[in-house]
Each structure stands twice: as structure tokens, then as C-alpha cells.
Design a protein around this motif. Structure first.
Motif, mmCIF file in Angstrom:
data_model
loop_
_atom_site.group_PDB
_atom_site.id
_atom_site.type_symbol
_atom_site.label_atom_id
_atom_site.label_comp_id
_atom_site.label_asym_id
_atom_site.label_seq_id
_atom_site.Cartn_x
_atom_site.Cartn_y
_atom_site.Cartn_z
ATOM 1 N N ILE A 71 33.137 -10.210 -0.548
ATOM 2 C CA ILE A 71 32.026 -11.175 -0.452
ATOM 3 C C ILE A 71 30.709 -10.458 -0.181
ATOM 4 O O ILE A 71 29.670 -10.775 -0.773
ATOM 5 C CB ILE A 71 32.321 -12.225 0.633
ATOM 6 C CG1 ILE A 71 33.526 -13.089 0.240
ATOM 7 C CG2 ILE A 71 31.100 -13.095 0.890
ATOM 8 C CD1 ILE A 71 33.327 -13.926 -1.007
ATOM 9 N N ASP A 72 30.739 -9.479 0.701
ATOM 10 C CA ASP A 72 29.527 -8.717 0.997
ATOM 11 C C ASP A 72 29.008 -8.007 -0.254
ATOM 12 O O ASP A 72 27.798 -8.008 -0.531
ATOM 13 C CB ASP A 72 29.831 -7.701 2.102
ATOM 14 C CG ASP A 72 28.635 -6.824 2.443
ATOM 15 O OD1 ASP A 72 27.756 -7.283 3.186
ATOM 16 O OD2 ASP A 72 28.570 -5.675 1.944
ATOM 17 N N LEU A 193 34.277 -16.884 4.414
ATOM 18 C CA LEU A 193 33.321 -15.784 4.338
ATOM 19 C C LEU A 193 32.170 -16.097 3.386
ATOM 20 O O LEU A 193 31.020 -15.723 3.640
ATOM 21 C CB LEU A 193 34.040 -14.512 3.910
ATOM 22 C CG LEU A 193 35.096 -14.007 4.905
ATOM 23 C CD1 LEU A 193 35.969 -12.937 4.253
ATOM 24 C CD2 LEU A 193 34.438 -13.463 6.166
ATOM 25 N N ALA A 194 32.481 -16.783 2.285
ATOM 26 C CA ALA A 194 31.419 -17.182 1.364
ATOM 27 C C ALA A 194 30.425 -18.106 2.050
ATOM 28 O O ALA A 194 29.206 -17.993 1.847
ATOM 29 C CB ALA A 194 32.016 -17.858 0.137
ATOM 30 N N GLU A 196 29.768 -18.168 5.297
ATOM 31 C CA GLU A 196 28.988 -17.359 6.228
ATOM 32 C C GLU A 196 27.928 -16.531 5.503
ATOM 33 O O GLU A 196 26.869 -16.245 6.064
ATOM 34 C CB GLU A 196 29.911 -16.431 7.010
ATOM 35 C CG GLU A 196 30.754 -17.134 8.062
ATOM 36 C CD GLU A 196 31.519 -16.169 8.952
ATOM 37 O OE1 GLU A 196 31.972 -16.597 10.026
ATOM 38 O OE2 GLU A 196 31.666 -14.976 8.576
ATOM 39 N N ALA A 197 28.217 -16.160 4.273
ATOM 40 C CA ALA A 197 27.261 -15.371 3.483
ATOM 41 C C ALA A 197 26.257 -16.249 2.749
ATOM 42 O O ALA A 197 25.459 -15.738 1.950
ATOM 43 C CB ALA A 197 28.017 -14.497 2.479
ATOM 44 N N GLU A 198 26.289 -17.561 3.006
ATOM 45 C CA GLU A 198 25.368 -18.529 2.401
ATOM 46 C C GLU A 198 25.478 -18.542 0.878
ATOM 47 O O GLU A 198 24.485 -18.645 0.160
ATOM 48 C CB GLU A 198 23.928 -18.264 2.849
ATOM 49 C CG GLU A 198 23.731 -18.404 4.349
ATOM 50 C CD GLU A 198 22.273 -18.387 4.766
ATOM 51 O OE1 GLU A 198 21.903 -19.186 5.649
ATOM 52 O OE2 GLU A 198 21.487 -17.585 4.212
ATOM 53 N N LEU A 199 26.704 -18.432 0.392
ATOM 54 C CA LEU A 199 26.971 -18.494 -1.043
ATOM 55 C C LEU A 199 27.638 -19.817 -1.383
ATOM 56 O O LEU A 199 28.557 -20.260 -0.685
ATOM 57 C CB LEU A 199 27.895 -17.354 -1.465
ATOM 58 C CG LEU A 199 27.342 -15.934 -1.315
ATOM 59 C CD1 LEU A 199 28.441 -14.911 -1.563
ATOM 60 C CD2 LEU A 199 26.180 -15.710 -2.264
ATOM 61 N N VAL A 284 24.657 -10.116 4.347
ATOM 62 C CA VAL A 284 25.232 -11.444 4.606
ATOM 63 C C VAL A 284 24.243 -12.357 5.320
ATOM 64 O O VAL A 284 24.070 -13.522 4.962
ATOM 65 C CB VAL A 284 26.525 -11.291 5.446
ATOM 66 C CG1 VAL A 284 26.977 -12.649 5.983
ATOM 67 C CG2 VAL A 284 27.621 -10.666 4.610
ATOM 68 N N ALA A 285 23.589 -11.826 6.360
ATOM 69 C CA ALA A 285 22.770 -12.682 7.228
ATOM 70 C C ALA A 285 21.356 -12.179 7.404
ATOM 71 O O ALA A 285 20.635 -12.649 8.301
ATOM 72 C CB ALA A 285 23.448 -12.795 8.605
#
Length: 289
Positions: A71-72, A193-194, A196-199, A284-285
Motif C-alpha cells: 500500500i505504501d 491499510l488503504a 489509513e493511506a487515504e486511498l 501514507v500520512a
């Protein structure tokens, strides 16, 4: 902002004859080595990125997939929308092998996987009430339908640890008591995770079997899964090929807020944040840090 579509899937999905300027890229991530290189290119004027979840040649077991690195890495490449395409077993009579289900809910039964980018030194809590993006899911359903696939919209995905398939007792529990629709091994913690990664994230479950609950069908085995996957591959490629026209090259903010999931999620005070963890969170953030 420009749209960049990320596809996480298996063999066959990255074999698009119409992909322009294809190139396999190695992406460095502070969360480890991704499952494989990422195939980038342009499809109908829209940037694309394809990541083989298990690696080419299927070298990663579901429990060992480097979900955070994957994801990253997609985020670092500028991906805005992630579509997961995966094989699943069905708990419904009407959800037959060869059908596609557009997932909108999950029950996570995985254990021991790294399920968050955050932790001690930088704590964050994102909402997962609606873990998939309705806008992106609708585009996937429309593209699949146009490709001639029997599509079901909305359903619950039971994420099991694996790598073994279910026992009959588990299959009956998930189907009859919990009311799940499909079962798979890879969408968790990927969907978490997606978010959290704003995807934006959509899950396309390609049904390969009836798990082991169905009295008129033999229990699932690898040969059966592979045979059905082969038939599904062309439909999956057609679905992917139909996405650029439906999503467009110009990316507006997500109407459901997926791309702003961290807006009020980070709890740790700025002066108490672990600088090493903050540095790892740059892709990610970085927007909120």
C-alpha cells in the motif's frame, strides 16, 4: 489532481495488450519490500499501476504478503484509487463460480498480520464503518457488467488466515450464523491499510468455488480454483480496461471522504510523536503530518 488507478491482483491482470509505455518499477518502502515490482503505464489516457499481490510466480502466501509495503508503494507512486481483485469462495447458492461480487463489508479473522501503519509514538484511529468506496465500487460493477460478467453488488467478505481452506464447521458458521457472502485470505489488512493511506479502495471478489458447505459440490481444492481462475482472467482484464473511461483522468475529491480519512484520526500530540515513525509515514500520512 490526476487519477492513477492501482490494481492489486494476480496472474493475468497485468497482461494488458493496450497498456502504453509499460515499465516494471522497483519501489523502495520504509515498510519493507513490496510483493514484486509494480507495472506502470497508461491506459486510455489514465495512469495505471499493477501490483501482483503474491508476486509473479505466486511466491507469497496470504499470511506473508507485505501488505504495508504494498500500500505504501502504491501511495508513493501517486495512486489515488485501489482495486483489489481476488479469488474467493461463495457462501450463497446464487453466487456461482464465475460470478463477481463487489464487496462492501468485511469480517476480519486474520491473526498476526501487521494491520496498521500507526502505533506507539503516533496513534491514529480511522473509521472502517464503510471500508470500501461506493464511487469506486460502482465503477467496478459497471465495468464488470459491460464485460459480460454476472455481477452482484454488496456483500460481506470473511477474511481468514489460511493457507488451509475452511473446515466444514467453519464454513457453516460463516454462512449460516454470521451471514457472510464470500471467503478469502487477502483483503485484510489490505483494506484497513488503504483507508489509513487515504486511498479509495474497492474489492472485486471473483468466485471460484462454494467453499465446502454445499452438499452438491465437492469441497474446494487448488485444481478447481485454478481452473475457474483461468476462465475469470479475461473478464478481470476487461473490467480493468473499462475503468479509465468510468473514472476519468481528472480526479475530484472523493465524495465519501476516503481521501480525507486521517483528517481527525491522529491522536498523539505533535510534541510526543516518535520522529522515526513519523518519517516512515511520509507517504501514507504526510498530508496531515
Amino acid at each position: 489532481m490526476q487519477t492513477r488507478i492501482g490494481i492489486i491482483g494476480g496472474s493475468g491482470l497485468y497482461q494488458l495488450d493496450s497498456l502504453e509505455n509499460p515499465e516494471w518499477l522497483s519501489v523502495t518502502s520504509p515498510w519493507g519490500v513490496p510483493s514484486d515490482q509494480i507495472l506502470t503505464g497508461v491506459l486510455q489516457g489514465v495512469a495505471m499501476a499493477f501490483l501482483p499481490r503474491h508476486g509473479r510466480g505466486h511466491v507469497h502466501a496470504p499470511s506473508d504478503v507485505p501488505y504495508r509495503a504494498n500500500i505504501d508503494a502504491l501511495k508513493r507512486l501517486g495512486v489515488t484509487d485501489v482495486i483489489s481483485v481476488s479469488a474467493c469462495g461463495s457462501f450463497r447458492e446464487d453466487l456461482a463460480p464465475g460470478d463477481f461480487l463487489i464487496v462492501d463489508q468485511f469480517i476480519d479473522r486474520t491473526v498476526g498480520r501487521d494491520a496498521s501503519f500507526f502505533g506507539s509514538g503516533c496513534v491514529a484511529h480511522v473509521s472502517l464503518a464503510h471500508p470500501t468506496c461506493p464511487r469506486l465500487s460502482a465503477a467496478c460493477a459497471d465495468a464488470a457488467r459491460a464485460a459480460g460478467v454476472t455481477v452482484h453488488e454488496g456483500g460481506t467478505y470473511l477474511a481468514m488466515e489460511g493457507p488451509q481452506f475452511s473446515t466444514l464447521a467453519e464454513s457453516r458458521l460463516y454462512r449460516e450464523v454470521w451471514g457472510c457472502d464470500v471467503i478469502g485470505m487477502t483483503n485484510m489488512p489490505e483494506a484497513k491499510l488503504a483507508r489509513e493511506a487515504e486511498l479509495c479502495y474497492a474489492s472485486v471478489a471473483m468466485v471460484t468455488d462454494y467453499d465446502c458447505w454445499h452438499p452438491d459440490h465437492a469441497e474446494v481444492d487448488v485444481a478447481q480454483v485454478i481452473a475457474t481462475l483461468g476462465a475469470n482472467a479475461a473478464h478481470a482484464r476487461a473490467l480493468v480496461a473499462g475503468l479509465p473511461a468510468r473514472l476519468g483522468a481528472d480526479r475530484a475529491p472523493c465524495p465519501h471522504g476516503c481521501d480525507r480519512a486521517l483528517e481527525h484520526a491522529i491522536m498523539t500530540a505533535p510534541d510526543r510523536r516518535d520522529p522515526d515513525l513519523v518519517a516512515r509515514l511520509d507517504a501514507v500520512a504526510g498530508r496531515v503530518l
